[in-house]
Design a protein around this motif. Structure first.
Motif, short mmCIF file in Angstrom:
data_model
loop_
_atom_site.label_atom_id
_atom_site.label_comp_id
_atom_site.label_asym_id
_atom_site.label_seq_id
_atom_site.Cartn_x
_atom_site.Cartn_y
_atom_site.Cartn_z
N THR A 36 0.81 -1.22 0.00
CA THR A 36 0.00 0.00 0.00
C THR A 36 0.84 1.27 0.00
OG1 THR A 36 -0.16 -0.03 2.42
CG2 THR A 36 -1.93 -1.13 1.17
N THR A 37 2.03 1.22 0.58
CA THR A 37 2.84 2.43 0.72
C THR A 37 4.13 2.37 -0.09
OG1 THR A 37 1.99 2.76 2.96
CG2 THR A 37 4.00 3.95 2.37
N TYR A 38 4.93 1.31 0.11
CA TYR A 38 6.30 1.32 -0.39
C TYR A 38 6.43 0.91 -1.85
CZ TYR A 38 7.14 2.18 4.45
OH TYR A 38 7.09 2.73 5.70
N VAL A 39 5.71 -0.10 -2.31
CA VAL A 39 5.78 -0.47 -3.72
C VAL A 39 5.33 0.69 -4.60
CG1 VAL A 39 4.88 -2.01 -5.50
CG2 VAL A 39 5.66 -2.95 -3.31
N PRO A 40 4.18 1.35 -4.29
CA PRO A 40 3.82 2.52 -5.10
C PRO A 40 4.84 3.65 -5.04
CG PRO A 40 1.92 1.76 -3.85
CD PRO A 40 3.10 1.00 -3.35
N MET A 41 5.50 3.81 -3.89
CA MET A 41 6.51 4.86 -3.75
C MET A 41 7.69 4.59 -4.68
SD MET A 41 8.48 6.15 -0.28
CE MET A 41 6.97 6.45 0.62
N PHE A 42 8.18 3.36 -4.73
CA PHE A 42 9.28 3.03 -5.63
C PHE A 42 8.87 3.19 -7.08
CE2 PHE A 42 10.78 0.58 -1.87
CZ PHE A 42 11.99 1.21 -1.72
N ASP A 43 7.62 2.83 -7.39
CA ASP A 43 7.14 2.98 -8.76
C ASP A 43 7.04 4.45 -9.16
OD1 ASP A 43 6.98 0.24 -9.06
OD2 ASP A 43 4.83 0.14 -8.61
N ARG A 44 6.59 5.32 -8.25
CA ARG A 44 6.49 6.76 -8.53
C ARG A 44 7.85 7.37 -8.84
NH1 ARG A 44 2.94 6.95 -4.32
NH2 ARG A 44 4.51 7.68 -2.84
N ILE A 45 8.85 6.92 -8.13
CA ILE A 45 10.19 7.48 -8.31
C ILE A 45 10.75 7.09 -9.67
CG2 ILE A 45 12.56 7.38 -7.42
CD1 ILE A 45 11.16 7.18 -4.62
N GLY A 46 10.46 5.90 -10.15
CA GLY A 46 10.85 5.52 -11.50
C GLY A 46 11.93 4.47 -11.60
N PHE A 47 12.31 3.84 -10.49
CA PHE A 47 13.30 2.78 -10.54
C PHE A 47 12.76 1.55 -11.28
CE2 PHE A 47 14.90 4.83 -6.57
CZ PHE A 47 16.20 5.03 -6.97
N ASN A 48 13.65 0.89 -12.03
CA ASN A 48 13.34 -0.43 -12.58
C ASN A 48 13.77 -1.48 -11.56
OD1 ASN A 48 12.50 0.65 -15.05
ND2 ASN A 48 14.58 0.64 -15.83
N LYS A 49 12.96 -2.49 -11.37
CA LYS A 49 13.29 -3.56 -10.41
C LYS A 49 14.14 -4.62 -11.11
CE LYS A 49 9.09 -2.81 -7.87
NZ LYS A 49 7.72 -2.79 -8.29
N VAL A 50 15.40 -4.70 -10.72
CA VAL A 50 16.31 -5.72 -11.24
C VAL A 50 16.16 -6.99 -10.40
CG1 VAL A 50 18.73 -6.32 -11.66
CG2 VAL A 50 17.92 -3.98 -12.08
N ARG A 51 16.10 -6.80 -9.09
CA ARG A 51 15.95 -7.92 -8.15
C ARG A 51 15.09 -7.43 -7.00
NH1 ARG A 51 17.28 -13.44 -8.14
NH2 ARG A 51 17.47 -14.05 -6.00
N TRP A 52 14.14 -8.25 -6.56
CA TRP A 52 13.19 -7.84 -5.52
C TRP A 52 12.92 -9.05 -4.64
CZ3 TRP A 52 10.91 -3.04 -4.78
CH2 TRP A 52 9.82 -2.99 -3.93
#
Length: 137
Positions: free
Chosen positions: A95-111
């Motif tokens: 609810t908070t952190y995944v949308p925050m990372f998406d807003r910033i614009g990082f690509n997920k290489v490893r999660w």
């Protein structure tokens, strides 16, 4: 690192110990910054930023997002942000952190998100370790 002309800059928390002296004695550049300060680097100058155990749910969301945008700012295109042991509660992850990372614009290489089990399963606590990349464009 010195043999390969790599400069490592690191920060430490001030817990009344000689941490910065320890860091400097190993050939690294120590800094003491608070989480609310901008990183003292020009835009697009760093290849890798690593955070371990510092960024977590205890930081207010606005300040955390500011810090993440600042990390994004100092990374070169294609630069990596290694977020290690990011601690949060289970309900906050999606609810908070995944949308925050998406807003910033990082690509997920490893999660990797794993349950924190040292205080029992009832607590619904999680650790996130991620390798995030600043896009090339």
């Amino acid at each position: 690192m010195q043999e390969r002309r790599v400069t490592v800059v690191t920060t430490s928390m001030n817990f009344d110990g000689p941490f910065n002296s320890f860091i400097a004695s190993r050939g690294l550049v120590p800094m003491h910054l608070s989480i609310a300060h901008r990183l003292p680097f020009f835009d697009g100058t760093l290849d890798i930023v690593h955070s371990m155990h510092l960024l977590s749910h205890w930081i207010p969301d606005v300040i955390l997002e500011f810090a993440l945008f600042d990390i994004y700012r100092v990374l070169r295109p294609g630069g990596l942000f290694w977020l290690d042991h990011f601690y949060c509660l289970g309900g906050q992850m999606n609810t908070t952190y995944v949308p925050m990372f998406d807003r910033i614009g990082f690509n997920k290489v490893r999660w990797n998100a794993l349950r924190k089990l040292d205080r029992g399963i009832k607590m619904n606590e999680w650790y996130l370790s991620a390798l995030l990349e600043k896009p090339m464009t």
